[in-house]
Design an enzyme around this catalytic site. Sequence first.
Site, PDB file in Angstrom:
ATOM      1  N   LYS A  56       0.852  -1.198   0.000  1.00 33.29           N
ATOM      2  CA  LYS A  56       0.000   0.000   0.000  1.00 33.29           C
ATOM      3  C   LYS A  56       0.887   1.248   0.000  1.00 33.29           C
ATOM      4  CE  LYS A  56      -3.969   2.005   2.492  1.00 33.29           C
ATOM      5  NZ  LYS A  56      -4.891   1.837   3.633  1.00 33.29           N
ATOM      6  N   SER A  88      -9.785   1.976   2.621  1.00 32.94           N
ATOM      7  CA  SER A  88      -8.884   2.689   1.747  1.00 32.94           C
ATOM      8  C   SER A  88      -7.868   1.793   1.045  1.00 32.94           C
ATOM      9  CB  SER A  88      -8.129   3.754   2.548  1.00 32.94           C
ATOM     10  OG  SER A  88      -7.291   3.162   3.505  1.00 32.94           O
ATOM     11  N   SER A 119     -10.060  -0.297   6.809  1.00 33.49           N
ATOM     12  CA  SER A 119      -9.423  -0.113   5.497  1.00 33.49           C
ATOM     13  C   SER A 119      -8.755  -1.345   4.914  1.00 33.49           C
ATOM     14  CB  SER A 119      -8.404   1.029   5.555  1.00 33.49           C
ATOM     15  OG  SER A 119      -9.065   2.265   5.526  1.00 33.49           O
TER      16      SER A 119
END
Lengths: 95, 489
Positions: free
Chosen positions: B80, B155, B179
């Site tokens: 990420k 996210s 997330s």
Amino acid sequence: MKIDGDLIKYLESLARIELNEDEEKKVGSEIQDILTYIDMLNELNTDGVEAMSHSFPITNVFRKDEVKPSAPNEDILANAPHKQDTCFVVPKTVE
Amino acid sequence: MSDILNMKALELAQKIKAKEISAVEAVEAVAAAKEAKDLKYNCYTSFNLESAVENAKTVQKKIDSNEDVGLLAGVPIAIKDNICTKGELTTCASKILYNFKPPYNATVIEKLHKNNLVPLGKVNMDEFAMGSTTETSAYGETKNPWDVTKVPGGSSGGAAASVAARESVAALGSDTGGSIRQPCSFCGVTGLKPTYGAVSRYGLIAYASSLDQIGPIAKDTADVAAIFSVICGKDEKDGTSMDTTPFDISDIISSKSLKGKKVGIPSDYFGEGINEEVAKSVMNAAKVLKELGAEVEEFAMPIVKYAIPTYYIIACAEACSNLSRFDGIKYGYSSPNAEMLRDVYIKSRSEGFGMEVKKRIMLGNFVLSSGYYDAYYNKALKVKGLISKAFSEAFEKYDFLLGPVAPTTALKMGEGLSDPLQMYLGDIYTVMINIAGLPSLALPCGFDSSNMPIGMQLIGKPFNEKTILEAGNAFQSATDYHEKMPETV
């Protein structure tokens, strides 16, 4: 809680952020919505409840006071938008 | 080559160890998949193939000289874009960090290297991890591989979508209020939000420091467990990190029964707002857990309705403090339109941050500001105490809890952003777990009538990931939801 234009301006100044008029309206109304929702917490009696910052009981975390090299200046400065020698450069702040 | 992307991480590692596939071939397979598919799904924000190939060669040398290389040697893993990778772009999907190349690796990246995994590619996210749709990224939205008109969740949307689209073998995400779990649920993959402190946050660009955790996303529980075992543990660079209950991966993989386990279902997780198909799938999953030998019962948890307000107060308060470091001076975007020092801050931030981030920073400033601190921030910390207490009481009776991850399946693009409050409410079942600091495993448990994946979560006691991973493996040994993949991928 009622959010008005003055409060939005105040929050902009605290946040070091500037919004244009349209953005102020949009952000203002969205913050109003979430704060109205947040106000439901008032239903909940928290008298005598201690404010909790950390979920688990940990106390101070100590380590040995050993000297270790820190990152080289040039590595840290590599990302600086403006730099000179071993310094970050900012606009002149004092006369 | 595409076979490699269909393999689970443990399976691929075995083939690499057996020299049926080389570590470099694995990396090249990911690059080929990205090349073929990423215009469609937009999972990646940057991709440094060259350095990954170099790392893969190093790993291969160790394998060729029969060194002990560990469980996952040679496996490429996507990262990420809020996790610092030395010398490689780490942007938080924000304009304000558009050119940031960290001078150091996050602890998790060091651990991946030490265990001979190969980090490859940074994956998309909501800007600064603030969102549930991956639509607020400065790199444009990631598409859900099951239906490209829908969001992948967020996210960690790029991470979950890359696994579902077979553009990555596995990925690391981060979870502040859901997330990792919510995009896993929307994309039909498996992910773990570890106990707060189980994984070092050093090098994770902070959103809300008391809630953030890094965790793995993969195709099944065994892979997630294996990756977690590599990244977890106390780290001197993160004072909140702690050693978690150790486990052997073979304990997880051999777990096929839940005999003797007591499972609680918070009935308040099935209140107003939950989609019927989601509720039905999770209740079906409860039946599977029973068939596996567990005792399952519902219990009341009325505090659920206060989770969202508490979360947004705490998260935004911490965010406004954490994000004050972005000032246009030390790194990242600096406005060319500033003359005075104060303007450097204001203009760089105003031009560099997106609207959702600005809004959360302003909300955070509000709840912390003089006159409102007690009514909002302090109140939220008290409710945090009540939420933690509700979970501790539940864990006196149950070994773990079962609930849905989100009230719905993936939303249409644009739907969430048009009604932010409604979008925030979609986090209702996940944020509580962060507030209480608990571990939670998200895994697929069904599909809705438009064939979109439905996810459930198994919530564990603090520092006891082992129990929920064992339960997840048992569930996946009895079901095949996690084996399904989007037809068009």
